[in-house]
Write a protein that holds these residues in place. Structure first.
Motif, short mmCIF file in Angstrom:
data_model
loop_
_atom_site.label_atom_id
_atom_site.label_comp_id
_atom_site.label_asym_id
_atom_site.label_seq_id
_atom_site.Cartn_x
_atom_site.Cartn_y
_atom_site.Cartn_z
N LEU A 78 0.81 -1.22 0.00
CA LEU A 78 0.00 0.00 0.00
C LEU A 78 0.85 1.27 0.00
O LEU A 78 0.47 2.29 -0.59
CB LEU A 78 -0.95 0.00 1.20
N LEU A 79 2.00 1.24 0.66
CA LEU A 79 2.85 2.44 0.70
C LEU A 79 3.43 2.77 -0.67
O LEU A 79 3.82 3.92 -0.92
CB LEU A 79 3.98 2.25 1.72
N ALA A 101 12.81 6.70 8.17
CA ALA A 101 13.09 7.64 7.07
C ALA A 101 13.97 6.99 6.03
O ALA A 101 13.75 7.14 4.81
CB ALA A 101 13.74 8.91 7.62
N GLU A 102 14.98 6.26 6.48
CA GLU A 102 15.92 5.64 5.54
C GLU A 102 15.29 4.47 4.80
O GLU A 102 15.63 4.18 3.66
CB GLU A 102 17.16 5.15 6.31
N ILE A 103 14.35 3.79 5.42
CA ILE A 103 13.78 2.57 4.84
C ILE A 103 12.54 2.86 3.99
O ILE A 103 12.39 2.34 2.89
CB ILE A 103 13.43 1.56 5.96
N LEU A 104 11.63 3.71 4.50
CA LEU A 104 10.33 3.87 3.86
C LEU A 104 9.95 5.31 3.52
O LEU A 104 9.30 5.55 2.50
CB LEU A 104 9.24 3.29 4.78
N ALA A 105 10.33 6.27 4.36
CA ALA A 105 9.81 7.63 4.21
C ALA A 105 10.28 8.32 2.94
O ALA A 105 9.50 8.99 2.26
CB ALA A 105 10.17 8.48 5.43
N LEU A 106 11.56 8.15 2.59
CA LEU A 106 12.08 8.81 1.40
C LEU A 106 11.40 8.29 0.14
O LEU A 106 11.11 9.06 -0.78
CB LEU A 106 13.60 8.62 1.31
N ASN A 107 11.12 7.01 0.12
CA ASN A 107 10.44 6.42 -1.03
C ASN A 107 8.99 6.91 -1.11
O ASN A 107 8.48 7.20 -2.21
CB ASN A 107 10.47 4.90 -0.93
N LEU A 108 8.33 7.02 0.05
CA LEU A 108 6.96 7.54 0.06
C LEU A 108 6.94 8.99 -0.43
O LEU A 108 6.08 9.37 -1.25
CB LEU A 108 6.38 7.46 1.47
N LEU A 128 4.91 10.63 -3.65
CA LEU A 128 3.99 11.77 -3.54
C LEU A 128 4.39 12.88 -4.50
O LEU A 128 3.53 13.53 -5.12
CB LEU A 128 3.97 12.30 -2.10
N LEU A 129 5.68 13.11 -4.61
CA LEU A 129 6.16 14.14 -5.54
C LEU A 129 5.83 13.78 -6.98
O LEU A 129 5.49 14.65 -7.79
CB LEU A 129 7.67 14.33 -5.36
#
Length: 368
Positions: free
Chosen positions: A24-25, A48-55, A59-60
């Motif tokens: 889903l992410l 942040a290193e594992i999932l947030a940057l990719n999310l 979004l961008l």
């Protein structure tokens, strides 16, 4: 004397979706509401290193504005200082009432980001994106948000429901084993208080769960959240039955406090369930046979009387005095009467237990 009456219409949402699915992410377009102009991703430095940057990248690609904010992992990040710093950063980036928050992380992030959402501009939208099992099975659902103080855990907070809860089970693939077990205690709490069949299923399938069988993990999350959603729907503000979900937490929060939150929340609740089940046994609410079943369920997860012995009974009892359920300085507990049910008297689900009884239980459990 002239008087007036304020008649408020219901303005908060009365329902929100919980989606449980792998991947889903990677597909935020399928669950993001369209009316938000800017998404603030609040996470910790590990996630942040594992999932947030990719999310954020996804979004961008959708043409959305984003702001990524990070705190250190761990319970001590749930502080007034961090809340103020994050809010100040949001103000500096012109976040307004059309801004939304994505709480990407475990229970700490969900509580902290949710509380910011509850108070920023007097309330903005947020979505829970739990990445730990503990957050998936419990804390992401129900709208409880809070920060800690030196006096105790979750003493300052608000009820603020998310717009959605998005459970991407693939996040569990990178979760350390200790954190996986940490979440199992909250699921077990649900089963012990509400669902004996799920307790039996849990015991039977524990090996597969610990081996991260995805089907069993998703089943675990679904079973736990099915209980949580029903309870929250009936008692959002914890005036009645929702208090049952504090089973194990009176002692658990005390253990967290005296260890300065070095003991993970789930493990603290695990020890709390052992002690509070023993209290129910001592008060002749629970049978020896049922207590033994609970002991046997906790043992493979590392919760034993021997490990409990490192905590001093007097320090534990003193720390319970900061529990939110206390009344006039007296401490109240959720008491099992069977696996899958608790003691309830006229809609009252928490009950006074004197310090002498708690002290005797702690001594009995650790005397060997």
């Amino acid at each position: 004397m002239p008087s007036l009456t304020v008649k408020l219409q219901e303005t908060t949402p009365t329902s929100y979706p919980i989606l449980i699915k792998k991947g889903l992410l990677q597909d935020p377009k399928s669950w993001l509401p369209a009316e938000i102009s800017l998404w603030v991703i609040i996470t910790d430095t590990n996630v942040a290193e594992i999932l947030a940057l990719n999310l954020q990248k996804n979004l961008l690609k959708m043409g959305l504005k984003t702001l990524l904010l990070k705190v250190n992992p761990g319970e001590r990040s749930k502080s007034q200082r961090n809340k103020s710093l994050l809010e100040q950063t949001m103000l500096q980036h012109d976040c307004d009432r059309k801004t939304g928050i994505l709480a990407l992380g475990g229970g700490v992030i969900g509580d902290l980001a949710g509380f910011i959402a509850a108070t920023y501009m007097r309330g903005i939208a947020y979505i829970q994106l739990p990445t730990t099992l503990l957050a998936m099975v419990d804390s992401s659902v129900g709208g409880k948000t809070a920060i800690n103080t030196k006096e105790g855990k979750n003493l300052i907070g608000a009820f603020w429901q998310p717009k959605a809860v998005i459970v991407d089970s693939s996040a569990l693939e990178t979760l350390p084993q200790k954190q996986l077990i940490n979440g199992l205690f909250e699921a077990l709490k649900m089963f012990l208080t509400h669902d004996s069949a799920s307790f039996t299923w849990f015991h039977k399938n524990l090996t597969n769960i610990l081996a991260r069988n995805l089907q069993d993990l998703e089943n675990l999350v679904y079973r736990a959240l099915k209980i949580k959603t029903r309870v929250v729907a009936q008692d959002e503000k914890e005036q009645h039955e929702r208090a049952v979900l504090n089973f194990g937490h009176t002692i658990g929060h005390a253990l967290e406090k005296i260890t300065n939150y070095r003991l993970l929340h789930g493990y603290a609740v695990g020890f709390g369930m052992l002690v509070e089940a023993k209290i129910a046994l001592t008060l002749k609410l629970l049978t020896e046979q049922k207590f033994a079943l609970i002991e046997n369920a906790l043992r493979p997860l590392g919760i034993t009387s021997r490990k409990l012995a490192k905590f001093k009974a007097e320090e534990v009892i003193a720390a319970t005095k900061f529990d939110k359920k206390k009344q006039s300085g007296q401490v109240f507990y959720v008491l099992l009467k069977d696996i899958g049910s608790v003691k309830e008297i006229n809609g009252k689900y928490v009950h006074l237990v004197d310090d002498y009884t708690v002290n005797q239980v702690l001594l009995d459990l650790t005397k060997d």
